[in-house]
Design an enzyme around this catalytic site. Structure first.
Site, PDB file in Angstrom:
ATOM      1  N   TYR A   1      -1.769   1.678  -8.253  1.00 38.85           N
ATOM      2  CA  TYR A   1      -1.622   1.419  -6.815  1.00 38.85           C
ATOM      3  C   TYR A   1      -2.921   0.869  -6.231  1.00 38.85           C
ATOM      4  O   TYR A   1      -2.911  -0.140  -5.507  1.00 38.85           O
ATOM      5  CB  TYR A   1      -1.216   2.707  -6.102  1.00 38.85           C
ATOM      6  CG  TYR A   1      -1.195   2.597  -4.597  1.00 38.85           C
ATOM      7  CD1 TYR A   1      -0.321   1.729  -3.952  1.00 38.85           C
ATOM      8  CD2 TYR A   1      -2.056   3.376  -3.815  1.00 38.85           C
ATOM      9  CE1 TYR A   1      -0.301   1.631  -2.565  1.00 38.85           C
ATOM     10  CE2 TYR A   1      -2.035   3.283  -2.429  1.00 38.85           C
ATOM     11  CZ  TYR A   1      -1.167   2.411  -1.814  1.00 38.85           C
ATOM     12  OH  TYR A   1      -1.153   2.306  -0.444  1.00 38.85           O
TER      13      TYR A   1
ATOM     14  N   LYS B   1      -3.881  -2.825  -4.326  1.00 33.99           N
ATOM     15  CA  LYS B   1      -4.515  -2.971  -3.019  1.00 33.99           C
ATOM     16  C   LYS B   1      -5.876  -3.663  -3.130  1.00 33.99           C
ATOM     17  O   LYS B   1      -6.255  -4.430  -2.238  1.00 33.99           O
ATOM     18  CB  LYS B   1      -4.653  -1.600  -2.347  1.00 33.99           C
ATOM     19  CG  LYS B   1      -3.322  -0.990  -1.925  1.00 33.99           C
ATOM     20  CD  LYS B   1      -2.557  -1.918  -0.976  1.00 33.99           C
ATOM     21  CE  LYS B   1      -1.262  -1.292  -0.473  1.00 33.99           C
ATOM     22  NZ  LYS B   1      -0.524  -2.201   0.431  1.00 33.99           N
TER      23      LYS B   1
END
Length: 280
Positions: free
Chosen positions: A146, A150
């Site tokens: 994750y 980002k």
């Protein structure tokens, strides 16, 4: 071109839904999108124009952007909000899940941005708002995939900001900390259940890490420093309305102060993670 037209992805709940309502309150023409149109019917009742949009589908992207251009002449602001968090130790996340994470969180915003930028350049104005996170500035155990997605959004937005400046177009990163959206609860439930299909493939090497992840409901969305989605929406509307928006907008105290962890020496940061593992 309508002076105030916004396209928002991921409006079925949380930040996306709050952002659509915030733009409506400011009398923008709002195109609220989600994979399931039934999830955004109430936004349609409130005055938004709704559309089915899967950010991983090129045809969906082309269809929705073409509709906006036909109906309103172009897109004043694009809010790339759709996304999700793949948790799990890096070793335990199958490659296909890494692809899926990046398809939604990175390639999705890229698809939308490529579709709207020609119209923004022609108009000589426009703002692309990419929803990042504290996780786009500081990586932490159990969220490597994750955080990687980002980090990628941050890097691409930084490059694009300089590329489009000469055309009067802006690229802004909005970086919330924990938000009261149920994000942590959903992510923790996925880990506890083995993850989204095909999910994490636990090697058995990281039991303490998963104990922490499974308890994220207690530490996450409703914990100290969490902000309501409306607070994030307010910042998004603000930057979309500015003639000279900032490059980054952290939202909430965790994001504002937590980002400074990236300046710590790597060895010290790793020791802090180790201490957290022992006490949590």
């Amino acid at each position: 071109m309508h002076p105030d037209t916004v396209l928002i992805t991921g409006c079925s709940s949380g930040i996306g839904r709050a952002t659509a309502r915030a733009f409506l309150d400011e009398d923008w023409t709002v195109y609220a999108t989600a994979r399931n149109p039934a999830d955004i019917e109430t936004l349609g009742d409130a005055g938004a124009k709704i559309a089915t949009l899967d950010v991983t589908d090129d045809d969906d992207v082309e269809r929705v952007v073409s509709r906006i251009v036909d109906e309103d002449g172009g897109v004043t602001a694009l809010v790339n909000n759709a996304g999700y968090g793949q948790l799990g130790a890096v070793e335990d996340v199958p490659v296909e899940q890494v692809h899926r994470q990046f398809d939604v969180n990175v390639y999705g915003p890229h698809r939308l941005t490529r579709a709207v930028l020609p119209h923004m350049r022609d108009a000589g104005e426009g703002t692309v708002v990419n929803l990042s996170s504290l996780a786009g500035r500081v990586s932490y155990p159990g969220s490597g995939v994750y955080c990687g997605s980002k980090f990628a959004v941050e890097a691409m937005t930084d490059a694009m900001r300089a590329e489009v400046e000469e055309y009067g177009v802006h690229a802004v990163l909005v970086e919330p900390g924990p938000v009261e959206t149920g994000f942590a609860e959903r992510a923790a439930a996925e880990v506890e259940a083995g993850g989204d299909v095909p999910g994490v493939e636990r090697s058995g090497a990281y039991p303490k890490l998963y104990e922490i992840l499974e308890d994220m409901t207690a530490m996450g969305d409703d914990g100290p420093g969490a902000v309501p989605p409306e607070a994030v929406a307010e910042e998004i509307v603000n930057v979309a309305s500015m003639t000279k928006p900032p490059a980054r907008v952290p939202v909430g105290p965790v994001a504002a102060y937590g980002q400074y962890a990236r300046f710590l020496p790597d060895g010290l940061r790793d020791k802090l993670y180790g201490l957290a593992r022992k006490f949590l």
